[in-house]
Structures are given as C-alpha cells and as structure tokens.
Scaffold this motif. Structure first.
Motif, PDB file in Angstrom:
ATOM      1  N   ALA A  74      -5.496   6.689   2.302  1.00 22.22           N
ATOM      2  CA  ALA A  74      -5.387   7.094   0.897  1.00 22.22           C
ATOM      3  C   ALA A  74      -6.324   8.258   0.597  1.00 22.22           C
ATOM      4  O   ALA A  74      -5.936   9.245  -0.025  1.00 22.22           O
ATOM      5  CB  ALA A  74      -5.714   5.905  -0.017  1.00 22.22           C
ATOM      6  N   PRO A  93       7.174  12.122   5.940  1.00 22.46           N
ATOM      7  CA  PRO A  93       7.249  11.523   4.605  1.00 22.46           C
ATOM      8  C   PRO A  93       8.375  12.080   3.748  1.00 22.46           C
ATOM      9  O   PRO A  93       8.560  11.632   2.629  1.00 22.46           O
ATOM     10  CB  PRO A  93       5.873  11.834   4.014  1.00 22.46           C
ATOM     11  N   TRP A  94       9.102  13.067   4.274  1.00 26.73           N
ATOM     12  CA  TRP A  94      10.186  13.608   3.453  1.00 26.73           C
ATOM     13  C   TRP A  94      11.397  12.682   3.439  1.00 26.73           C
ATOM     14  O   TRP A  94      12.358  12.944   2.784  1.00 26.73           O
ATOM     15  CB  TRP A  94      10.592  15.001   3.944  1.00 26.73           C
ATOM     16  N   ASP A 137       0.849  -1.196   0.000  1.00 27.61           N
ATOM     17  CA  ASP A 137       0.000   0.000   0.000  1.00 27.61           C
ATOM     18  C   ASP A 137       0.884   1.244   0.000  1.00 27.61           C
ATOM     19  O   ASP A 137       1.886   1.294   0.716  1.00 27.61           O
ATOM     20  CB  ASP A 137      -0.883  -0.014   1.250  1.00 27.61           C
ATOM     21  N   THR A 147      -6.019   1.424   5.242  1.00 25.74           N
ATOM     22  CA  THR A 147      -5.219   2.105   4.215  1.00 25.74           C
ATOM     23  C   THR A 147      -6.117   2.859   3.237  1.00 25.74           C
ATOM     24  O   THR A 147      -5.684   3.834   2.632  1.00 25.74           O
ATOM     25  CB  THR A 147      -4.276   1.141   3.473  1.00 25.74           C
ATOM     26  N   PRO A 201      -0.141   9.876   4.891  1.00 25.99           N
ATOM     27  CA  PRO A 201       0.681   8.665   5.053  1.00 25.99           C
ATOM     28  C   PRO A 201       0.496   8.102   6.467  1.00 25.99           C
ATOM     29  O   PRO A 201       0.481   8.854   7.444  1.00 25.99           O
ATOM     30  CB  PRO A 201       2.101   9.173   4.842  1.00 25.99           C
ATOM     31  N   LEU A 202       0.335   6.788   6.552  1.00 31.05           N
ATOM     32  CA  LEU A 202       0.115   6.149   7.852  1.00 31.05           C
ATOM     33  C   LEU A 202       1.410   5.985   8.625  1.00 31.05           C
ATOM     34  O   LEU A 202       1.481   6.307   9.801  1.00 31.05           O
ATOM     35  CB  LEU A 202      -0.506   4.771   7.653  1.00 31.05           C
ATOM     36  N   ALA A 203       2.412   5.415   7.967  1.00 29.97           N
ATOM     37  CA  ALA A 203       3.645   5.126   8.682  1.00 29.97           C
ATOM     38  C   ALA A 203       4.795   4.970   7.708  1.00 29.97           C
ATOM     39  O   ALA A 203       4.644   4.417   6.626  1.00 29.97           O
ATOM     40  CB  ALA A 203       3.503   3.849   9.495  1.00 29.97           C
ATOM     41  N   ALA A 204       5.942   5.496   8.123  1.00 30.60           N
ATOM     42  CA  ALA A 204       7.173   5.388   7.337  1.00 30.60           C
ATOM     43  C   ALA A 204       8.252   4.771   8.219  1.00 30.60           C
ATOM     44  O   ALA A 204       8.148   4.772   9.457  1.00 30.60           O
ATOM     45  CB  ALA A 204       7.608   6.770   6.863  1.00 30.60           C
ATOM     46  N   ARG A 205       9.251   4.250   7.540  1.00 32.49           N
ATOM     47  CA  ARG A 205      10.439   3.732   8.253  1.00 32.49           C
ATOM     48  C   ARG A 205      10.123   2.923   9.508  1.00 32.49           C
ATOM     49  O   ARG A 205       9.482   1.906   9.425  1.00 32.49           O
ATOM     50  CB  ARG A 205      11.371   4.889   8.584  1.00 32.49           C
ATOM     51  N   VAL A 221      -4.324   8.563  -4.486  1.00 32.99           N
ATOM     52  CA  VAL A 221      -3.694   7.380  -3.918  1.00 32.99           C
ATOM     53  C   VAL A 221      -4.659   6.204  -4.033  1.00 32.99           C
ATOM     54  O   VAL A 221      -5.804   6.291  -3.595  1.00 32.99           O
ATOM     55  CB  VAL A 221      -3.324   7.617  -2.437  1.00 32.99           C
ATOM     56  N   PHE A 240       0.772   4.143   1.351  1.00 32.77           N
ATOM     57  CA  PHE A 240       0.934   4.922   2.593  1.00 32.77           C
ATOM     58  C   PHE A 240       1.187   4.054   3.821  1.00 32.77           C
ATOM     59  O   PHE A 240       1.132   4.533   4.949  1.00 32.77           O
ATOM     60  CB  PHE A 240      -0.286   5.811   2.820  1.00 32.77           C
ATOM     61  N   PHE A 241       1.397   2.757   3.618  1.00 32.64           N
ATOM     62  CA  PHE A 241       1.697   1.852   4.727  1.00 32.64           C
ATOM     63  C   PHE A 241       3.140   1.397   4.537  1.00 32.64           C
ATOM     64  O   PHE A 241       3.402   0.388   3.905  1.00 32.64           O
ATOM     65  CB  PHE A 241       0.717   0.670   4.704  1.00 32.64           C
ATOM     66  N   TYR A 242       4.073   2.176   5.050  1.00 34.52           N
ATOM     67  CA  TYR A 242       5.506   1.932   4.872  1.00 34.52           C
ATOM     68  C   TYR A 242       5.874   1.883   3.378  1.00 34.52           C
ATOM     69  O   TYR A 242       6.786   1.168   2.988  1.00 34.52           O
ATOM     70  CB  TYR A 242       5.930   0.633   5.575  1.00 34.52           C
ATOM     71  N   MET A 266       5.051   7.657  -0.505  1.00 36.30           N
ATOM     72  CA  MET A 266       4.849   8.857   0.317  1.00 36.30           C
ATOM     73  C   MET A 266       5.975   9.871   0.124  1.00 36.30           C
ATOM     74  O   MET A 266       5.767  11.067   0.273  1.00 36.30           O
ATOM     75  CB  MET A 266       4.656   8.495   1.786  1.00 36.30           C
ATOM     76  N   TYR A 267       7.143   9.406  -0.254  1.00 38.57           N
ATOM     77  CA  TYR A 267       8.268  10.329  -0.466  1.00 38.57           C
ATOM     78  C   TYR A 267       8.081  11.124  -1.768  1.00 38.57           C
ATOM     79  O   TYR A 267       8.445  12.293  -1.849  1.00 38.57           O
ATOM     80  CB  TYR A 267       9.592   9.561  -0.494  1.00 38.57           C
ATOM     81  N   HIS A 312       5.040  11.637  -3.118  1.00 39.18           N
ATOM     82  CA  HIS A 312       3.848  12.430  -2.818  1.00 39.18           C
ATOM     83  C   HIS A 312       4.213  13.716  -2.079  1.00 39.18           C
ATOM     84  O   HIS A 312       3.747  14.811  -2.436  1.00 39.18           O
ATOM     85  CB  HIS A 312       2.912  11.551  -1.966  1.00 39.18           C
ATOM     86  N   ALA A 313       5.089  13.606  -1.069  1.00 40.77           N
ATOM     87  CA  ALA A 313       5.466  14.790  -0.279  1.00 40.77           C
ATOM     88  C   ALA A 313       6.137  15.850  -1.158  1.00 40.77           C
ATOM     89  O   ALA A 313       5.991  17.044  -0.923  1.00 40.77           O
ATOM     90  CB  ALA A 313       6.395  14.383   0.862  1.00 40.77           C
ATOM     91  N   ARG A 314       6.858  15.409  -2.164  1.00 37.98           N
ATOM     92  CA  ARG A 314       7.605  16.337  -3.009  1.00 37.98           C
ATOM     93  C   ARG A 314       6.760  16.993  -4.100  1.00 37.98           C
ATOM     94  O   ARG A 314       7.163  18.001  -4.671  1.00 37.98           O
ATOM     95  CB  ARG A 314       8.790  15.604  -3.656  1.00 37.98           C
TER      96      ARG A 314
END
Lengths: 234, 234
Positions: free
Chosen positions: B135, B232-233, A101, B131, B140-144, A123, A103-105, A109-110, A112-114
């Motif tokens: 969307a 998300p950056w 997905d 999700t 974004p739900l979660a990164a890293r 999405v 937006f799930f890790y 999202m990177y 999208h942010a830009r």
C-alpha cells in the motif's frame, strides 16, 4: 480548485468488525463512495461497510460481469474510473471500497491504474482473507524462516502440482468451482489429510472443515490451507 | 469457575489507526494484556496499542532475547504462558497483543501452541506488513491468477536464488542485516532495478525507496517487494 484524493480502502475479509479504524473513519465521513458489484447482483464490499456509509454519500457502482473474457470487466472499470474522475476533478475525495486488501487480488488496483497519474491517491491496507482463514482455522501460517506460497485455484493442474511440491506453507485462494480438481491434485501428492478448507471466513456463513469433508460446490470466497512446515513451538 | 478466553490480537503494521475495530474493542476492555518485548527494551506491540490499553489492566511482559539460539526465547514464552495460564485459570480473559497478524510470522503462535489444549482461544487477524508495504509503495501485489511468494530474508543465498527465479510476485521479509546479501542475489538475477525497499511501513519513520537507493543498514522491519507479473490494467 484543489482536486480530490482517491482512497483505496481495504475492508477486510467480511466481518465489519475487522474494518480498521482508519478505514471506518474514511467511510463515515465520505461524500462519495465507489465499489464493485457483480453485474445484476449485490456488492460484497458495500455489504461489509453498510453500517458506516453515510446516507448522504453519493454511491458509484462499478457493475462487473463475472466472465473469463476480460473486455466486459475492463469496460466496467473504464466507466467507473470516468465517474470517479469527475468527482475528483470537482474537488471531492472518493473512497473506493474493496473486500480484503486493495492490492492483494483486490479490485481497487484497476481503478488505481486508471487514475494514479492524475490524482493524489492513498491506499489503506486491510486484513486479507489469507490471515483471516488462518485465524479461523487456528492454523499458524508461517514462523521464523518458513516460506509462504500463495496460489490462485484456477491455475492449471501441472502448475499447481509443481508449485505445491515446492511449497512449505501453502494457501490456495479462489477455490470455487476448481475444488474437485485441486483436491485431486492434493490427493495425488498425498497432502489431503493435512489440508484445511475455509469458506467465507469471518462471515455468518463461515465454514472450516478438513479438506476431505469439504462440499463438492465451493464458493469463490474459499481457501485451502496447508502448513507443512510450521513449528509453532519455536 | 469458567476459565478465561485467550485472545490473540493482531495490531497491524505500526500505525495505530490500522488496528481493527474488533482488536480496539478487545484491548479497551481488557483486564489483562500480554505482549512480547525485546529483552531489556521496548515492546513494539505495546507501543502500537498504547492509547487503547486501560491504565487498570494487568500487563504480562514476555521478555524475548534477540538470539539465533532458540532456547532463551523458548524460556521466555514458557514463562509468559505460565503467567497467562494463571489468569485464564482464575477466570480472566487475556488479550495477547501481536504486531501485524498473530499467525503471519507473529509471536502469538508460540503462546497459542502452549495453551490451546486447555483454554478457549480466539485469533483476531490483523493487517500484515505484506499488504501495508504494498500500500505504501503503491505497488499492487497480485491480480487475477498471479502467484505470490513470501521469503524470509535470512534464508541462504542458494535457496533465495532458486525461489526468486520461480516467483511471479515476490516479497522478501525480515530483511534487516541480510540486505547487502539479498541485494547481491537480486543483482545477479538482474532484478534490482524493479525492486522496491520499504522500511517501517505506516510508522512515522517509514521509508520507501528503489532498492538501489536503500541504506546499507536495514532494520528488522523492512521488506523488498518485486512484482514481476502484476498487470493492474486487468
């Protein structure tokens, strides 16, 4: 000129059959697709969608180094966003492919942010590895009023321990090289016998095992599931 | 005679276009489909899959009363499982339809628990409301290495408060009639301004609002999203 739309499209956990109908249609009709690839290696996202990508589509590859240092990956997404921006400015939609997905890790999202401030974005959610692993292990994740805790495996031991102790239904993602350490944490908590290990769910290389039987070397796409509380009898 | 296979098929959050290709194929070729319906009312699962169900398919309806008392629902799943069992014994596969994902607060787990010992079963994961809401809210739900906490809205105030305080990325599901109470908890924690309310994500009746602007009366299919930590950056 009308600017293009940026689509962030979730592809699901690995089986191309778990792509949604919406994602499939967007990919099949794409003029431009973009996706991350391991620097110098393959793109899992591209491989999942391979049978859908038109031979005529322009492909933008974001070559992301596997490094704990953030700067090289930032540069890869900066460059990718620049290339995608040029297509969108020229009025072409861009379909950005994402394992699981967006937006799930997910890597989208990177991107999208830009770009979200300057372009229309959409999405398209996908099946996550979380529910794919539960499906393949035939372990219900959560029923009724059960809480679900999702922990990335790279978290330090003390944080993992504290969060696992407070958890009801639990998934530990991105296990990879952290497997021996995570197993030691679960051993100390007396939870290893209830835990299931799932590797590359829904792909031909899938493996579902009791955690006690898991291999020493786990890939990045591996997960530990522990449902302490689920009572599927209702 | 070879017994039939029981398929638990996730349909995604509501938009029929978010059905996976695998789920669509299983439904289109089904001889028998089964699904829950609100007692005396419609079946959301059936409505999502309506354009795929063959007119020739036998339909098994599990009429589940909306009650905090468990016994009436248990009876509904007992009766449903009996009807499904008869089809499986007669060698016919049964495709059990489920909103969202079968094992993520999905009704299929109750059918699965009653039949898994006696029949071949396969769970087809679906896009979750989790999700889908992220969307649609473009959050974004979660990164890293961020943790995700999923809390059902009916949990009592003190438990909600404790779990929300420890959360990083947070989703509160099944908000429904608990909305005023949950909003009061988030107000006390100073988190309302960051929270987003999503109702019936991906359906024609979808609504995405800052929590402060959410209506007093929320439907069961509503969610509050709070991502305190997502960066998300990269």
């Amino acid at each position: 000129m009308t600017k293009g739309t940026l689509y962030g499209v979730g592809l699901g956990p690995g089986d191309p059959d778990l792509i949604t109908r919406k994602a499939a249609r967007l990919i099949e009709t794409a003029k431009v697709v973009a996706y991350p690839a391991l620097a110098g290696g393959d793109s899992l996202a591209r491989s999942i969608a391979a049978d859908l990508i038109p031979s005529t589509a322009r492909e933008i590859v974001m070559s992301v180094p596997m490094s704990r240092d953030r700067a090289p990956a930032q540069t890869a997404y900066d460059l990718g966003a620049l290339a995608i921006r040029a297509e969108l400015e020229a009025g072409r939609d861009v379909v950005c492919l994402c394992e699981g997905d967006p937006f799930f890790y997910g890597s989208f999202m990177y991107v999208h942010a830009r770009l979200k401030a300057d372009f229309r974005t959409e999405v398209v959610p996908g099946v996550t590895s979380l529910t794919a692993c539960a499906a393949r292990a035939e372990m219900p994740l959560a029923a009724r009023n059960e809480r679900v805790t999702i922990l990335p495996g790279p978290l330090p031991d003390d944080e993992l321990t504290a969060r696992i102790e407070g958890a009801e239904s639990l998934a530990i993602l991105k296990v990879g090289r952290h497997l021996p350490r995570i197993r030691a944490v679960l051993d100390r908590l007396g939870l290893t016998a209830q835990a299931v290990y799932v590797e590359r769910a829904t792909t031909p290389d899938e493996s579902v095992l009791p955690l006690a039987d898991a291999p020493e070397a786990a890939p990045y796409f591996s997960m530990i599931l522990l449902t302490k509380g689920a009572d599927p009898w209702l």
